[in-house]
Every structure is written in C-alpha cells, then in structure tokens.
Design a protein around this motif. Structure first.
Motif, PDB file in Angstrom:
ATOM      1  N   GLU A 280       0.848  -1.185   0.000  1.00 54.47           N
ATOM      2  CA  GLU A 280       0.000   0.000   0.000  1.00 54.47           C
ATOM      3  C   GLU A 280       0.886   1.239   0.000  1.00 54.47           C
TER       4      GLU A 280
ATOM      5  N   ASP B 203       1.890   4.564   1.260  1.00 61.05           N
ATOM      6  CA  ASP B 203       1.669   5.273   2.517  1.00 61.05           C
ATOM      7  C   ASP B 203       0.927   6.585   2.298  1.00 61.05           C
ATOM      8  N   ASP B 204      -0.051   6.840   3.126  1.00 60.27           N
ATOM      9  CA  ASP B 204      -0.773   8.118   3.146  1.00 60.27           C
ATOM     10  C   ASP B 204      -1.418   8.486   1.806  1.00 60.27           C
ATOM     11  N   TYR B 205      -1.709   7.499   0.991  1.00 61.71           N
ATOM     12  CA  TYR B 205      -2.275   7.780  -0.333  1.00 61.71           C
ATOM     13  C   TYR B 205      -3.642   8.453  -0.222  1.00 61.71           C
ATOM     14  N   LYS B 206      -4.473   7.968   0.687  1.00 57.53           N
ATOM     15  CA  LYS B 206      -5.819   8.534   0.813  1.00 57.53           C
ATOM     16  C   LYS B 206      -5.745  10.008   1.209  1.00 57.53           C
ATOM     17  N   GLN B 207      -4.906  10.299   2.192  1.00 54.10           N
ATOM     18  CA  GLN B 207      -4.759  11.689   2.622  1.00 54.10           C
ATOM     19  C   GLN B 207      -4.159  12.533   1.486  1.00 54.10           C
ATOM     20  N   PHE B 208      -3.197  11.953   0.793  1.00 51.27           N
ATOM     21  CA  PHE B 208      -2.568  12.652  -0.333  1.00 51.27           C
ATOM     22  C   PHE B 208      -3.606  12.970  -1.400  1.00 51.27           C
TER      23      PHE B 208
ATOM     24  N   ARG C 187      -5.735  15.816  -0.355  1.00 49.10           N
ATOM     25  CA  ARG C 187      -5.045  17.112  -0.333  1.00 49.10           C
ATOM     26  C   ARG C 187      -4.727  17.616  -1.737  1.00 49.10           C
TER      27      ARG C 187
END
Length: 168
Positions: free
Chosen positions: A87, A89-94, A97
């Motif tokens: 996965e 990392d932090d793809y959803k948050q990225f 944004r």
C-alpha cells in the motif's frame, strides 16, 4: 469520423490480373472482416473486464481467481507461492489534499515501478486506491522479501515532478 470504430486495415491483392474481386471473393472478405471485428470487440471487452482502467494491472476480482488457481497449482506440485500486499503510505490523505489527477498519476507510476521489478509470470493487481497485490509463483519467502525491499527502495527513490511539485 470515418475512423471511429476502425480496428485496423487489411490489405488484399487479387490473384488474377483484373483490378477487382469476384462476387464470391467479396462476400468471403466481408465475412472475414466481420469475424475479425467481432474477435477484436470480444478481446476489448475481456481486457476491460480483467484490467484496472487506471493502472492496467489486473483488477482484484481477476486476482482472486488467479490466486485460487495458483494456490491449487502450488499444492498439487508441492511448490511455493508468495503473496505481497503493498500500500502506498498516506495515499488517501494525499489524494484528498492534492488534485485527483495527481493521485492517479502516482498510482500509475507505482504500477509502472511494480512492472519493472516483478517478473512477467508474477500476477499484479490493484484494489481500492493504492492497495496492490502481488502473487509470486515459485517464490519462497526470502525471494518475496527481496522483491518487497526492491519495491520499497524504488518507491523511496521515485520522485515525480508533477504539476504540484515533487511527489514521493
């Protein structure tokens, strides 16, 4: 447009000296053209039913089927089979944004990285967002760990200069 729906061009030359095809040759060629068109349409439908449209990796449904097949094959042959779940990392948050297009480009680039690292016999799939599944036939745990480390290093070193600046 005249090219809309065109799949390709078939060049034919008559065996006789005349500049036309006989009625029977024309009927045969029309039939042949229709068959080719249907085959290409079926191939395109199959392509879209097993491939993720964004990354062109396999989709998760196809992957699940292949996992069952490969697991059965490994049991039958007494061979090994490794599975990696990766996965970003932090793809959803990225993706929340940044612009959606930038997040898509990151997923596409990651899929390209996976293709360069994995073998042609490995089965690569994308599930939701940034979850990727890698099925590695004939690969023991040690080999899978090496592949995982290559992916980690490749992702760490991969810098994209997209519209919004560098993305790691």
């Amino acid at each position: 447009s005249i090219l809309e729906g065109m799949h390709g061009v078939l060049c034919l030359i008559a065996e006789h000296d005349e500049y036309y095809f006989t009625d029977s040759e024309t009927a045969f060629l029309e039939s042949l053209s229709s068959e080719f068109s249907e085959i290409l349409d079926l191939a395109r439908i199959n392509d879209t039913s097993v491939l993720d449209s964004l990354t062109r990796l396999y989709n998760y449904r196809y992957f699940q089927n292949q996992l069952a097949i490969e697991a059965h094959r490994a049991r039958r042959n007494g061979s090994v089979l490794s599975l990696l779940v990766v996965e970003i990392d932090d793809y959803k948050q990225f993706s929340q944004r940044q612009e959606y297009k930038v997040a898509e480009e990151v997923a596409r680039e990651f899929a390209t990285l996976l293709r360069t690292i994995c073998r042609s016999t490995d089965i690569l799939a994308r599930k939701d967002g940034a979850v990727f599944y890698l099925l590695l036939p004939e690969t023991p745990a040690e080999g899978a760990a090496i592949v995982a480390e290559k992916i980690r290093l490749g992702a760490e070193n991969n810098v994209s200069n997209l519209d919004r600046g560098p993305v790691r």
